[in-house]
Motif scaffolding. Structure first.
Motif, PDB file in Angstrom:
ATOM      1  N   LYS A 224     -54.157  28.495  -3.244  1.00  7.98           N
ATOM      2  CA  LYS A 224     -55.003  28.349  -1.725  1.00  7.98           C
ATOM      3  C   LYS A 224     -56.227  27.244  -2.725  1.00  7.98           C
ATOM      4  O   LYS A 224     -56.101  25.696  -2.400  1.00  7.98           O
ATOM      5  CB  LYS A 224     -55.390  29.240  -0.892  1.00  7.98           C
ATOM      6  CG  LYS A 224     -55.477  28.927   0.412  1.00  7.98           C
ATOM      7  CD  LYS A 224     -56.127  29.840   1.138  1.00  7.98           C
ATOM      8  CE  LYS A 224     -56.785  29.956   2.734  1.00  7.98           C
ATOM      9  NZ  LYS A 224     -56.571  31.117   3.729  1.00  7.98           N
TER      10      LYS A 224
ATOM     11  N   GLU B  67     -40.902  29.104   1.640  1.00 11.01           N
ATOM     12  CA  GLU B  67     -41.445  30.266   2.024  1.00 11.01           C
ATOM     13  C   GLU B  67     -39.744  31.024   1.516  1.00 11.01           C
ATOM     14  O   GLU B  67     -38.949  30.605   2.097  1.00 11.01           O
ATOM     15  CB  GLU B  67     -41.911  31.225   2.699  1.00 11.01           C
ATOM     16  CG  GLU B  67     -41.547  32.399   2.743  1.00 11.01           C
ATOM     17  CD  GLU B  67     -41.043  33.126   2.547  1.00 11.01           C
ATOM     18  OE1 GLU B  67     -40.583  34.031   1.994  1.00 11.01           O
ATOM     19  OE2 GLU B  67     -39.927  32.955   3.044  1.00 11.01           O
TER      20      GLU B  67
ATOM     21  N   ASP C  99     -47.327  34.499   5.638  1.00 16.52           N
ATOM     22  CA  ASP C  99     -48.744  34.622   5.395  1.00 16.52           C
ATOM     23  C   ASP C  99     -49.799  34.086   4.806  1.00 16.52           C
ATOM     24  O   ASP C  99     -50.367  33.126   4.800  1.00 16.52           O
ATOM     25  CB  ASP C  99     -49.148  35.577   5.899  1.00 16.52           C
ATOM     26  CG  ASP C  99     -49.667  36.015   7.176  1.00 16.52           C
ATOM     27  OD1 ASP C  99     -49.943  35.842   8.122  1.00 16.52           O
ATOM     28  OD2 ASP C  99     -51.068  37.676   6.632  1.00 16.52           O
ATOM     29  N   ALA C 100     -49.172  33.969   3.128  1.00 15.27           N
ATOM     30  CA  ALA C 100     -49.565  33.252   2.137  1.00 15.27           C
ATOM     31  C   ALA C 100     -49.255  31.634   2.477  1.00 15.27           C
ATOM     32  O   ALA C 100     -50.081  30.766   2.563  1.00 15.27           O
ATOM     33  CB  ALA C 100     -48.783  33.238   1.081  1.00 15.27           C
TER      34      ALA C 100
END
Ligand SMILES: [Zn+2]
Ligand SMILES: [Zn+2]
Length: 344
Positions: free
Chosen positions: A225, A242, A251-252
């Motif tokens: 991030k 993803e 989610d990430a």
């Protein structure tokens, strides 16, 4: 003919099975030249995707046409062809909209009754329904191991980028550098992404991604991030792919995307999951999920392979014989291989 068959969780074997026969005018039969072992074969191998014992598995293939039904017009006996991992009729409501991956008569090779009871391609021969939709001639001079990527793994990596609506100049983050994630990295670079961040925890995969033009970021030793933010003036990536197939990875991805960016979830998801929908809503994200529409992309992907803008050959780590399939599955299961090519 010989065929790789599922027997029980953790057990495949080479069986002698009946040769395929034409039963419908839109079908073709091919003599297999090469077949790949794929991550989704591993789900079957472990019994996570249930198929009956004795089912022939495999769905990535190149071969030579040995018979065609009367309605087949686009390929002929003697043609060297590659095929897509699933079949589509071309005439149902979904196919007419171009959504071939949701064909009402769609079936997937080597995935048992739940996906249409279509025989697999890790065998000497395979029966191909809707052959005009599913098969393409292999471009002159292209190796079997390159061509078979068009109908599955590269088509899927390409879809992850195309379905996200990525444009030239976009920044892209790819989570998960299995074969599909690495192909998505190549598709992003080929499509004109200015920055591609590639996230995984396996050093060899990060090195490959770097070779393909991406900035590698170690999942745990690095800080995806912070690194993506730092490289995008604090905004986050325009597109996040993803390619893991885990709710935590979605989610990430939501966390890595910029405001009003796109998350393209190509990893397989099963059942209900928890994820930070609030953050996705707050950011105004576009969430695009689902299986790849490889039939819609296969001609473009083949053209990109032919021009070498896409090149999956570094992903092929093992060449083995069909008779060595039991050992090949063990090697693949131990994650010692990215892509194993089986030849007769
Ligand atoms: Zn596959
Ligand atoms: Zn259809």
């Amino acid at each position: 003919m010989r065929a790789v068959t599922y027997q029980a969780p953790g057990e495949v074997r080479i069986d002698e099975v009946a040769d395929p026969v034409l039963s419908h005018p839109d079908e073709a039969i091919i003599q297999i030249e090469a077949s790949g072992i794929c991550g989704s074969d591993l789900h079957i191998f472990h019994g996570r995707v249930p198929v009956d014992p004795g089912t022939t598995i495999g769905h990535e293939y190149v071969g030579t046409v040995t018979a065609v039904g009367d309605a087949v017009t686009r390929v002929a006996v003697g043609d060297r062809v590659l095929g897509c991992f699933l079949v589509a009729c071309g005439s149902c409501a979904n196919c007419l909209r171009g959504d071939y991956h949701r064909c009402e008569r769609g079936r997937t090779f080597g995935h048992g009754k739940n996906l249409g009871a279509l025989g697999g391609t890790q065998a000497d021969q395979a029966l191909i329904p809707f052959a005009d939709m599913v098969l393409r001639k292999v471009p002159e001079g292209m190796s079997a191991e390159t061509a078979l990527f068009a109908g599955d793994v590269m088509g899927t990596g390409y879809h992850a980028i195309a379905h996200a609506g990525m444009r030239e100049g976009d920044s892209v983050a790819v989570l998960g550098l299995g074969p599909v994630g690495l192909c998505a990295v190549q598709a992003a670079v080929a499509g004109g992404a200015t920055q591609v961040f590639a996230v995984d925890s396996v050093e060899q995969r990060l090195e490959l991604a770097a070779r393909f033009g991406a900035t590698p970021i170690h999942l745990t030793e690095g800080d995806p991030k912070a690194e993506v933010r730092a490289a995008t003036e604090g905004r986050g990536a325009d597109v996040v792919v993803e390619a893991v197939g885990a709710p935590a990875a979605v989610d990430a991805a939501i966390g890595l995307a910029r405001n009003a960016g796109t998350v393209s979830g190509i990893g397989v998801q099963v059942g209900k999951s928890e994820m930070n929908l609030g953050l996705a809503w707050l950011k105004g994200l576009d969430l695009r999920l689902g299986q790849a529409n490889v039939i819609a992309h296969v001609d473009r992907v083949l053209a990109l392979l032919e021009s070498r803008k896409l090149d999956p050959t570094p992903l092929v780590t093992h060449h083995m014989k069909l008779d060595e399939a039991v050992e090949a599955y063990d090697i693949y299961d131990r994650r010692e291989a990215l892509k194993i090519i089986l030849t007769p």
